[in-house]
Design a protein around this motif. Structure first.
Motif, short mmCIF file in Angstrom:
data_model
loop_
_atom_site.label_atom_id
_atom_site.label_comp_id
_atom_site.label_asym_id
_atom_site.label_seq_id
_atom_site.Cartn_x
_atom_site.Cartn_y
_atom_site.Cartn_z
N GLU A 86 0.82 -1.20 0.00
CA GLU A 86 0.00 0.00 0.00
C GLU A 86 0.86 1.26 0.00
O GLU A 86 0.53 2.26 -0.65
CB GLU A 86 -0.94 0.00 1.21
CG GLU A 86 -2.02 -1.07 1.14
CD GLU A 86 -2.92 -1.06 2.36
OE1 GLU A 86 -2.65 -0.26 3.29
OE2 GLU A 86 -3.89 -1.83 2.39
N LEU A 87 1.97 1.20 0.74
CA LEU A 87 2.85 2.36 0.82
C LEU A 87 3.44 2.69 -0.54
O LEU A 87 3.42 3.84 -0.99
CB LEU A 87 3.97 2.09 1.83
CG LEU A 87 4.93 3.24 2.12
CD1 LEU A 87 4.19 4.42 2.71
CD2 LEU A 87 6.04 2.79 3.06
N GLU A 89 2.32 1.66 -3.50
CA GLU A 89 1.25 2.04 -4.42
C GLU A 89 0.91 3.51 -4.25
O GLU A 89 0.63 4.22 -5.21
CB GLU A 89 0.01 1.16 -4.19
CG GLU A 89 0.15 -0.29 -4.64
CD GLU A 89 0.30 -0.42 -6.14
OE1 GLU A 89 -0.63 -0.02 -6.87
OE2 GLU A 89 1.34 -0.91 -6.60
N GLY A 90 0.94 3.96 -2.99
CA GLY A 90 0.68 5.37 -2.72
C GLY A 90 1.74 6.27 -3.32
O GLY A 90 1.45 7.36 -3.82
N SER A 93 1.13 6.36 -7.13
CA SER A 93 -0.07 7.16 -7.41
C SER A 93 0.19 8.63 -7.19
O SER A 93 -0.16 9.48 -8.02
CB SER A 93 -1.23 6.68 -6.52
OG SER A 93 -2.39 7.42 -6.78
N GLY A 94 0.85 8.95 -6.07
CA GLY A 94 1.13 10.35 -5.76
C GLY A 94 2.06 10.99 -6.76
O GLY A 94 1.93 12.18 -7.09
N TYR A 98 -0.03 14.08 -8.13
CA TYR A 98 0.34 15.35 -7.51
C TYR A 98 1.00 16.31 -8.50
O TYR A 98 0.91 17.53 -8.35
CB TYR A 98 1.28 15.10 -6.34
CG TYR A 98 1.58 16.34 -5.51
CD1 TYR A 98 0.62 16.85 -4.64
CD2 TYR A 98 2.80 17.00 -5.62
CE1 TYR A 98 0.87 17.98 -3.89
CE2 TYR A 98 3.07 18.13 -4.87
CZ TYR A 98 2.11 18.62 -4.01
OH TYR A 98 2.36 19.74 -3.27
#
Length: 420
Positions: A86-87, A89-90, A93-94, A98
């Motif tokens: 999850e970390l 993937e974040g 994605s970011g 962003y």
């Protein structure tokens, strides 16, 4: 007195050098504070402190080192457990979300297959569209024409009671929807309640490839054809060509092209459709960040009957390209509302682990050289839909028309005048 020093004698300051002494004192205070801060960092971050301190002194914290420091700090000190998957993937994605526009994003591997099937206009399932009704039941809104669900006798307004023995409730709505999907050729067991007959029934339905219906059509009065395009997927051209040929065979003298609520789709799809309607010339061109232009041309003879396009504020991207090309080339008038204003192109780049990034790579321009990004296309005849108006869901190739469709009424009125 000059300052004198050797290996064994400290520096001596004269009374005339108090300013220098104060400077040295202040410098010592600052160094002391820095050392205290570094001591605190060392106590908190442990082995990471040296890396941070070293990079601060060098003034060159690189992106990879900084990400590693943050990761190690989270792993060591965050109060709850953190999933590495999850970390990261974040992070991915970011990195995209962003720094780019709202249309660029990262697609996780588990979502990429659904993304591809969505743009392909097909999926594996049984061909039903469900929603939650006022009593929080999962109700079947539409049954797609020719689908396994239709062949199994499932009807609109049936309620979904269970899927493979799992009760269908509001709480597990999305899980139940996913359970209906599966591999082609496999079966799913459904328990259905039919309110009209107050009866419960069990259905075993075989999953199959379902072609999404993106084009529907019908013949209106006065030999006016009506073709609605809900999106531009890879299957849209074939469906459009079939609709156009059928209406032409019936003696169509004018046609309404309805792209209301069409969010867009594939550039290749919309240009293929436009090639059936435009004679030789420019359909559109795109321009990337380096100024490179790429043109799309129509090569056919074009349509030889009057055309009116209906568009609204939810007509976007490829639907706007469709509208603008027909308007700029003088083939169609536009009725409805100013369109959404999305004049950019995204490209999807698959990655080796099954994920992908979808990134804005170019702007597109109408045949007259206008980029409609943030502007939209103004109609020739502005007609706002009535407040409660909704377009029917497209569950069949035979178009279902809504009541009180004043935009369609205006389009037909224009075509009647042009046909006569």
């Amino acid at each position: 007195m000059e300052e004198m020093e050797n290996n064994n004698t400290p520096t001596i300051h004269s009374h005339n050098d108090e300013r220098a002494l104060k400077h040295e004192f202040n410098k010592g205070v600052v160094i002391g504070i820095i050392l205290a801060v570094l001591f605190i960092i060392l106590a908190v971050l442990g082995k990471n402190a040296y890396v941070i301190y070293s990079n601060i002194l060098k003034g060159n914290i690189d992106y990879e080192s900084k990400a590693k420091i943050i990761y190690d700090t989270l792993s060591e000190h965050y109060v709850d457990e953190i999933s590495d998957d999850e970390l990261y993937e974040g992070i991915y994605s970011g990195m995209v979300n962003y720094t780019t526009d709202q249309y660029s994003y990262y697609i996780p591997a588990e979502s990429y297959e659904d993304f591809v099937s969505g743009t392909a206009g097909e999926y594996v399932g049984i061909g039903i569209v469900v929603s939650v009704d006022e009593n929080e039941n999962i109700a079947i809104q539409y049954v797609i024409e020719g689908s396994p669900a239709e062949k199994a006798g499932i009807l609109p307004d049936d309620l979904l009671v269970s899927v493979d023995g799992v009760k269908a409730t509001l709480e597990n709505y999305y899980d139940v929807v996913d359970m209906v999907k599966g591999e082609e050729g496999t079966t799913v067991d459904l328990e259905i309640y039919r309110p009209a007959q107050a009866m419960t029934m069990e259905k075993t339905v075989e999953r199959a490839n379902i072609d999404t219906i993106t084009v529907s059509h019908t013949m209106l009065d006065n030999d006016i054809g009506y073709i609605r395009i809900s999106e531009f997927d890879s299957i849209t051209y074939d469906q459009f060509k079939a609709a156009l040929d059928e209406l032409s065979d019936k003696g169509m003298k004018g046609v309404v092209m309805d792209v209301r609520d069409n969010p867009g789709g594939l550039l290749t799809s919309v240009t293929a459709v436009l090639d059936e309607l435009l004679n030789e010339g420019v359909i559109t061109y795109t321009e990337d960040k380096y100024g490179n232009k790429e043109y799309e041309y129509s090569t056919g003879d074009g349509i030889d009957i009057p055309v009116v396009v209906i568009a609204n504020s939810s007509s976007a991207s490829a639907a706007e390209l469709f509208t603008a090309a027909l308007k700029d080339r003088g083939v169609a008038k536009v009725v409805g509302e100013t369109t959404y204003g999305k004049g950019i192109v995204q490209t999807t780049f698959p990655l080796s682990d099954g994920s992908a990034v979808k990134i804005t790579t170019a702007k597109y321009y109408t045949p007259k050289g206008v980029c409609i990004q943030g502007i939209g296309i103004e109609p020739d005849d502005e007609v706002k839909a009535l407040p409660d108006f909704e377009l029917p869901y497209m569950a069949s190739a035979s178009a279902e028309l809504a009541e009180d469709d004043i935009q369609l009424e205006k389009a037909v009125e224009i075509l009647k005048g042009e046909i006569q």
